[in-house]
Design a protein around this motif. Structure first.
Motif, PDB file in Angstrom:
ATOM      1  N   PRO A 231       0.722  -1.436   0.026  1.00  0.00           N
ATOM      2  CA  PRO A 231      -0.185   0.103  -0.066  1.00  0.00           C
ATOM      3  C   PRO A 231       1.132   1.017  -0.213  1.00  0.00           C
ATOM      4  N   LEU A 232       2.205   1.630   0.635  1.00  0.00           N
ATOM      5  CA  LEU A 232       3.242   2.831   0.509  1.00  0.00           C
ATOM      6  C   LEU A 232       2.848   3.186  -0.668  1.00  0.00           C
ATOM      7  N   PHE A 235      -0.002   4.497  -2.130  1.00  0.00           N
ATOM      8  CA  PHE A 235       0.855   5.401  -1.909  1.00  0.00           C
ATOM      9  C   PHE A 235       0.898   6.872  -2.585  1.00  0.00           C
ATOM     10  N   ARG A 253      -8.196   7.284  -2.361  1.00  0.00           N
ATOM     11  CA  ARG A 253      -8.639   6.440  -1.096  1.00  0.00           C
ATOM     12  C   ARG A 253      -8.624   4.584  -0.975  1.00  0.00           C
ATOM     13  N   VAL A 256      -5.206   3.036  -2.229  1.00  0.00           N
ATOM     14  CA  VAL A 256      -4.120   2.347  -1.362  1.00  0.00           C
ATOM     15  C   VAL A 256      -4.884   1.467  -0.172  1.00  0.00           C
ATOM     16  N   MET A 257      -6.591   2.332   0.190  1.00  0.00           N
ATOM     17  CA  MET A 257      -7.071   0.100   1.729  1.00  0.00           C
ATOM     18  C   MET A 257      -7.206  -0.963   0.583  1.00  0.00           C
ATOM     19  N   ALA A 260      -4.030  -2.220   0.912  1.00  0.00           N
ATOM     20  CA  ALA A 260      -3.632  -2.953   1.622  1.00  0.00           C
ATOM     21  C   ALA A 260      -4.051  -3.987   2.733  1.00  0.00           C
ATOM     22  N   THR A 295      -3.948  -2.295  10.763  1.00  0.00           N
ATOM     23  CA  THR A 295      -2.854  -2.294   9.834  1.00  0.00           C
ATOM     24  C   THR A 295      -4.349  -1.220   8.790  1.00  0.00           C
ATOM     25  N   TRP A 299      -4.238   3.268   7.863  1.00  0.00           N
ATOM     26  CA  TRP A 299      -4.134   3.380   6.951  1.00  0.00           C
ATOM     27  C   TRP A 299      -5.584   4.275   6.401  1.00  0.00           C
ATOM     28  N   TYR A 300      -6.766   4.247   7.063  1.00  0.00           N
ATOM     29  CA  TYR A 300      -7.450   3.924   6.790  1.00  0.00           C
ATOM     30  C   TYR A 300      -7.490   5.933   7.098  1.00  0.00           C
TER      31      TYR A 300
END
Length: 306
Positions: A231-232, A235, A253, A256-257, A260, A295, A299-300
């Motif tokens: 996810p990084l 991101f 968003r 990325v989620m 993750a 995690t 992230w959220y």
């Protein structure tokens, strides 16, 4: 916070139901079959058929196509450098490179971002994760495992998967500008509304983890990559491409989620079938899903803080 509690509560209910003696042992399999053959097709027809298509919508689709090749390159090189077993490398690639964008991703994204977020989650899952797991993951499993699969078999498996078939139907309806309405629309909405509780309860019922299993270092290498590094990457990459507000902000968003999410259950099944460290594959999913509740929450809040 209420949405996160809903996710945790559903998984806890699933775990508790597994301990009820009178509850059927094959209940998770039955619930999963219901999700595959009824709920996921209904969601595709309901949302994809009326989605406003644009180039920016390619971003959630491309998440899996970015993460999986990166994972392949990373673990292939690390494995070669440190002399890991080929089966271990294959397991880490297959399970560490694919997110649970469907069974876990759909209800989580719907709970956090509503219907608009769910539409993007479908894009991340169907033309994204599903096609990758049905093609690239099979190729990797063939390269690092014992069994080899013909291209024709890969294509057949992909085209006969019910949610994907209905995804194609929904795309055709969208292009033809055919609007679903009336009783059929109501039926689709009714089936779709059962996704969040049933999917997460089914996941909870399938979690079986022993304390001694957490000592495997490859487990934490795989989960560290899947829950943090993957996810990084999305991101940072998508942060340069997309705006953080408005429609593009939601796409950013959700992308990325979805990156993750915990490892995909299907990828674990593939790793097991190809004898790519079956126990490790099971642990990556079994421990990854409950750990991702923590995690994903992090992230959220990072994404909401921006």
């Amino acid at each position: 916070m209420v949405n996160i509690l809903l996710i945790v509560l559903c998984m806890v209910i699933g775990i508790l139901l597994r301990k009820v003696k009178d509850f059927p042992e094959n209940a998770p399999r039955t619930l999963n079959a219901y999700l595959i053959y009824v709920v996921l097709p209904a969601i595709s027809l309901l949302h994809i058929s009326k989605l406003q298509l644009s180039l920016s919508l390619l971003m959630p689709v491309l998440v899996a196509w970015v993460v999986f090749p990166f994972t392949w390159l990373l673990f292939a090189n690390l494995g070669k450098k440190y002399g890991w077993e080929r089966s271990t490398i294959g397991c880490l690639i297959v399970c560490g490179g694919l997110s649970n964008t469907g069974f876990v991703g759909y209800p989580v994204i719907e709970a956090l971002y509503g219907t608009e977020g769910l539409k993007l989650a479908i894009l991340a899952d169907q033309p994204g994760s599903f096609i990758v797991v049905s093609s690239l993951a099979i190729i990797v499993a063939s390269l690092f495992g014992a069994e080899r699969m013909r291209k024709r078999d890969i294509s057949k498996r992909m085209l006969l998967f019910p949610p994907f078939l209905f995804f194609l139907c929904a795309v055709l309806l969208n292009v033809a500008q055919v609007e679903i309405s009336g009783a059929f629309l109501t039926i689709l909405e009714s089936f779709s509304s059962t996704l969040t509780p049933i999917a997460l309860i089914a996941v909870g019922m399938q979690l079986k983890v022993k304390l001694q299993d957490v000592k495997d270092r490859f487990l934490w290498i795989g989960l560290g990559h899947k829950l943090i590094l993957a996810p990084l990457i999305i991101f940072l990459l998508y942060g340069f491409i997309l705006e953080k507000r408005g429609d593009e902000g939601l796409i950013f968003r959700v992308s990325v989620m979805e990156a993750a999410m915990a490892p995909m259950i299907t990828s674990s099944i593939i790793a097991t079938n190809f004898n790519l460290k079956p126990k490790l594959a099971s642990l990556l999913v079994g421990i990854g899903i409950p750990l991702s509740a923590i995690t994903l929450a992090i992230w959220y809040f990072v994404l909401e803080w921006m």
